[in-house]
Design a protein around this motif. Structure first.
Motif, mmCIF file in Angstrom:
data_model
loop_
_atom_site.group_PDB
_atom_site.id
_atom_site.type_symbol
_atom_site.label_atom_id
_atom_site.label_comp_id
_atom_site.label_asym_id
_atom_site.label_seq_id
_atom_site.Cartn_x
_atom_site.Cartn_y
_atom_site.Cartn_z
ATOM 1 N N ILE A 1 -9.802 -60.648 56.776
ATOM 2 C CA ILE A 1 -8.484 -61.245 56.978
ATOM 3 C C ILE A 1 -8.611 -62.602 57.652
ATOM 4 C CG2 ILE A 1 -6.261 -60.973 58.127
ATOM 5 C CD1 ILE A 1 -6.700 -59.084 55.785
ATOM 6 N N GLU A 2 -9.484 -62.689 58.631
ATOM 7 C CA GLU A 2 -9.674 -63.961 59.325
ATOM 8 C C GLU A 2 -10.164 -65.034 58.361
ATOM 9 O OE1 GLU A 2 -12.034 -65.816 63.209
ATOM 10 O OE2 GLU A 2 -12.495 -63.788 62.510
ATOM 11 N N GLU A 3 -11.025 -64.648 57.426
ATOM 12 C CA GLU A 3 -11.570 -65.603 56.466
ATOM 13 C C GLU A 3 -10.469 -66.187 55.576
ATOM 14 O OE1 GLU A 3 -14.218 -67.861 54.031
ATOM 15 O OE2 GLU A 3 -14.202 -67.167 56.110
ATOM 16 N N VAL A 4 -9.575 -65.329 55.060
ATOM 17 C CA VAL A 4 -8.524 -65.839 54.175
ATOM 18 C C VAL A 4 -7.534 -66.710 54.955
ATOM 19 C CG1 VAL A 4 -6.873 -63.901 54.337
ATOM 20 C CG2 VAL A 4 -7.036 -65.230 52.218
ATOM 21 N N LEU A 5 -7.260 -66.339 56.210
ATOM 22 C CA LEU A 5 -6.377 -67.156 57.038
ATOM 23 C C LEU A 5 -7.019 -68.508 57.364
ATOM 24 C CD1 LEU A 5 -5.032 -64.415 59.487
ATOM 25 C CD2 LEU A 5 -3.796 -65.475 57.585
ATOM 26 N N ARG A 6 -8.332 -68.487 57.619
ATOM 27 C CA ARG A 6 -9.050 -69.726 57.907
ATOM 28 C C ARG A 6 -9.048 -70.644 56.686
ATOM 29 N NH1 ARG A 6 -13.052 -72.219 56.570
ATOM 30 N NH2 ARG A 6 -13.798 -70.551 55.190
ATOM 31 N N ARG A 7 -9.298 -70.064 55.515
ATOM 32 C CA ARG A 7 -9.257 -70.865 54.289
ATOM 33 C C ARG A 7 -7.866 -71.432 54.053
ATOM 34 N NH1 ARG A 7 -10.792 -66.959 49.876
ATOM 35 N NH2 ARG A 7 -10.309 -68.746 48.551
ATOM 36 N N GLY A 8 -6.844 -70.653 54.403
ATOM 37 C CA GLY A 8 -5.479 -71.149 54.294
ATOM 38 C C GLY A 8 -5.240 -72.325 55.215
ATOM 39 N N ASN A 9 -5.745 -72.228 56.449
ATOM 40 C CA ASN A 9 -5.647 -73.365 57.384
ATOM 41 C C ASN A 9 -6.303 -74.599 56.791
ATOM 42 O OD1 ASN A 9 -6.182 -71.387 60.411
ATOM 43 N ND2 ASN A 9 -4.305 -71.796 59.284
ATOM 44 N N SER A 10 -7.495 -74.411 56.221
ATOM 45 C CA SER A 10 -8.253 -75.529 55.676
ATOM 46 C C SER A 10 -7.529 -76.173 54.495
ATOM 47 C CB SER A 10 -9.639 -75.041 55.255
ATOM 48 O OG SER A 10 -10.386 -76.082 54.674
ATOM 49 N N GLY A 11 -6.991 -75.342 53.604
ATOM 50 C CA GLY A 11 -6.270 -75.875 52.453
ATOM 51 C C GLY A 11 -4.991 -76.581 52.862
ATOM 52 N N ARG A 12 -4.253 -75.981 53.786
ATOM 53 C CA ARG A 12 -2.999 -76.585 54.256
ATOM 54 C C ARG A 12 -3.254 -77.948 54.885
ATOM 55 N NH1 ARG A 12 0.782 -78.922 55.367
ATOM 56 N NH2 ARG A 12 2.847 -78.278 56.099
ATOM 57 N N ALA A 13 -4.380 -78.082 55.567
ATOM 58 C CA ALA A 13 -4.703 -79.343 56.231
ATOM 59 C C ALA A 13 -4.976 -80.475 55.236
ATOM 60 C CB ALA A 13 -5.909 -79.154 57.144
ATOM 61 N N ARG A 14 -5.230 -80.144 53.978
ATOM 62 C CA ARG A 14 -5.511 -81.177 52.977
ATOM 63 C C ARG A 14 -4.242 -81.754 52.362
ATOM 64 N NH1 ARG A 14 -9.696 -80.096 48.494
ATOM 65 N NH2 ARG A 14 -9.515 -82.363 48.471
#
Length: 362
Positions: free
Chosen positions: A267-280
Motif C-alpha cells: 500500500i505504501e508503494e502505490v501511495l508513494r508512486r501516486g505522490n511521485s506522479g502527482r508531483a509531475r
C-alpha cells in the motif's frame, strides 16, 4: 483571418465562434441541427446564414467519428482556404480522411485541451480556451498557410499552441483525459446503490474524484469509440495495480505478521508512486508545481462572503494562489481553503483572525 466557418455548434464549436466573433472575425455557423446553429447565433457567435464564397478558415467541430466525412464534404464544395478540426482524437480521423481522398495540404488536425462537464451551445464561453494548451498535429504535407491560420486561431482564442505527432497525442489524452473520465465514472457508480447514510458523508475528496463523472455519456461514447486501444492499454495497467492493491489489503487482514508487513509495504508503494506522479503535474502558469500552505477559513453561505475574505487577504498583502470550497453537510456554511506561499500563511492567518474570521487548524 477575416472570415471563418464553424461546422458544428456544440460546446467547443460555439466557444471557438464566440472567441473569433469577439475579435472581429465574421463567423458563419453550420450544424445538422438548424435550431442549434440558430441558438449559437443568438448568443453572438456569428450568423447561421451560409457564406457567399470560400472563407479563410473552416473549423470542423463535430464528434471524431464524423470528422472525415464532414471534412471531405467541406473540401469538395471548396468552403475555405484552410481546414482544421478540434476533435479530441487525431490519428484515426486523419487516416480515414486520407482514405476518403481529403487534401492533406489544406487540412490540419488540432485539439484544444479544454472543456466542461456540460455540452451544447448554451454551455459555450468565449474564454473557454484562455491559457489552455491547444495541440496541433501537422504533417510534412501541411501547407504553411494553413498552419499559420491555425496559429492565428489559437492566438485569437488566447490558447497556448503545442505541436505533437497525432498518434502520440492520442496516447497522451488516453492517459490524462480519457482514462480519468472512466475512472471517475467507475468511482461515482459505486455511489449509485450506496446506503443514504454513506452518501451523506461525502466530502471534498469524493467530490473532486467524481466531478467529471457528471459528463454527457453520449459525448464520451463518441470520444472513446475513436480512441479505444490506447485507453484500454492504460486501463489494463491500472487494473494490474488494482489487483496488487487488493492483494495488499487482503494481506493486512491476515493474522500473520509477515503478511501484514508485506501488505503495508504494498500500500505504501502505490501511495508513494501516486505522490511521485502527482508531483509531475504542471503547476501555476505551467511552471514546476509549488508547495503551498493551506489556510482553512469557516465561511457562511451568504452573498458577499467570498468577496470579503478575498478583500481581507488583499489588505494583508497576501496573494491567493488557489482556492477550494468544502461545503458542510446539513449547514449553511463551509470551509474555504486558501492556498498561499508557506511564508504568507502565518501573515494571512493572523490578519484574518484579527478581522473576525474563524480559522480551522490543519
Amino acid at each position: 483571418m477575416r472570415t471563418a466557418l464553424v461546422i458544428g455548434t456544440g460546446l467547443i464549436g460555439t466557444s471557438v465562434a464566440l472567441a473569433l466573433a469577439g475579435r472581429g472575425v465574421r463567423v458563419h455557423l453550420e450544424d445538422h441541427d438548424a435550431d442549434q446553429a440558430r441558438t449559437a447565433a443568438s448568443l453572438g457567435a456569428g450568423t447561421d446564414r451560409p457564406p457567399e464564397g470560400p472563407v479563410d478558415l473552416a473549423v470542423v467541430a463535430v464528434p471524431p467519428a464524423h470528422i472525415p466525412a464532414v471534412l471531405a464534404a467541406a473540401q469538395r464544395r471548396k468552403a475555405a482556404r484552410g481546414y482544421l478540426d478540434v476533435g479530441s482524437v487525431k490519428g484515426g480521423p486523419r487516416r480515414e480522411a486520407e482514405a476518403l481522398g481529403c487534401d492533406p495540404a489544406t487540412y490540419l488536425g488540432t485539439h484544444p485541451m479544454s472543456g466542461r462537464e456540460i455540452s451544447g451551445p448554451l454551455a459555450a464561453t468565449a474564454d473557454l480556451f484562455e491559457g489552455r494548451p491547444w495541440v496541433l498535429t501537422p504533417t510534412p504535407e501541411t501547407d504553411t498557410e494553413v498552419l499559420n491560420l491555425a496559429l492565428e486561431l489559437i492566438s485569437l482564442c488566447r490558447a497556448v499552441p503545442v505541436v505533437m505527432d497525432a498518434d502520440a497525442h492520442d496516447r497522451a489524452v488516453a492517459l490524462v483525459s480519457h482514462t480519468p473520465q472512466l475512472l471517475s465514472s467507475l468511482v461515482a457508480a459505486r455511489l449509485e446503490g450506496a446506503d443514504e447514510t454513506a452518501v451523506r458523508l461525502c466530502g471534498q475528496g469524493i467530490r473532486d474524484v467524481t466531478r467529471i463523472a457528471a459528463s454527457d455519456p453520449g459525448m464520451w461514447i463518441d470520444i472513446l469509440s475513436a480512441n479505444p486501444g490506447p485507453v484500454a492499454d492504460v486501463l489494463a495497467a491500472v487494473a494490474g495495480d488494482l489487483e496488487e492493491t487488493v492483494r495488499a489489503l487482503r494481506a493486512l487482514e491476515s493474522a500473520d505478521e509477515t503478511e501484514r508487513t508485506g501488505g503495508a509495504a504494498g500500500i505504501e508503494e502505490v501511495l508513494r508512486r501516486g505522490n511521485s506522479g502527482r508531483a509531475r503535474i504542471p503547476g501555476k502558469h505551467g511552471q514546476a508545481p509549488a508547495a503551498y500552505e493551506t489556510v482553512a477559513v469557516l465561511i457562511s453561505d451568504r452573498p458577499g462572503e467570498l468577496a470579503r475574505i478575498f478583500a481581507d487577504a488583499g489588505r494583508a498583502g497576501v496573494n491567493i494562489e488557489d482556492v477550494r470550497i468544502e461545503h458542510a453537510t446539513g449547514q449553511q456554511a463551509g470551509h474555504v481553503q486558501l492556498m498561499v506561499e508557506p511564508s504568507a500563511a502565518p501573515v494571512l492567518t493572523a490578519a484574518l483572525r484579527e478581522r473576525g474570521w474563524a480559522i480551522r487548524q490543519q
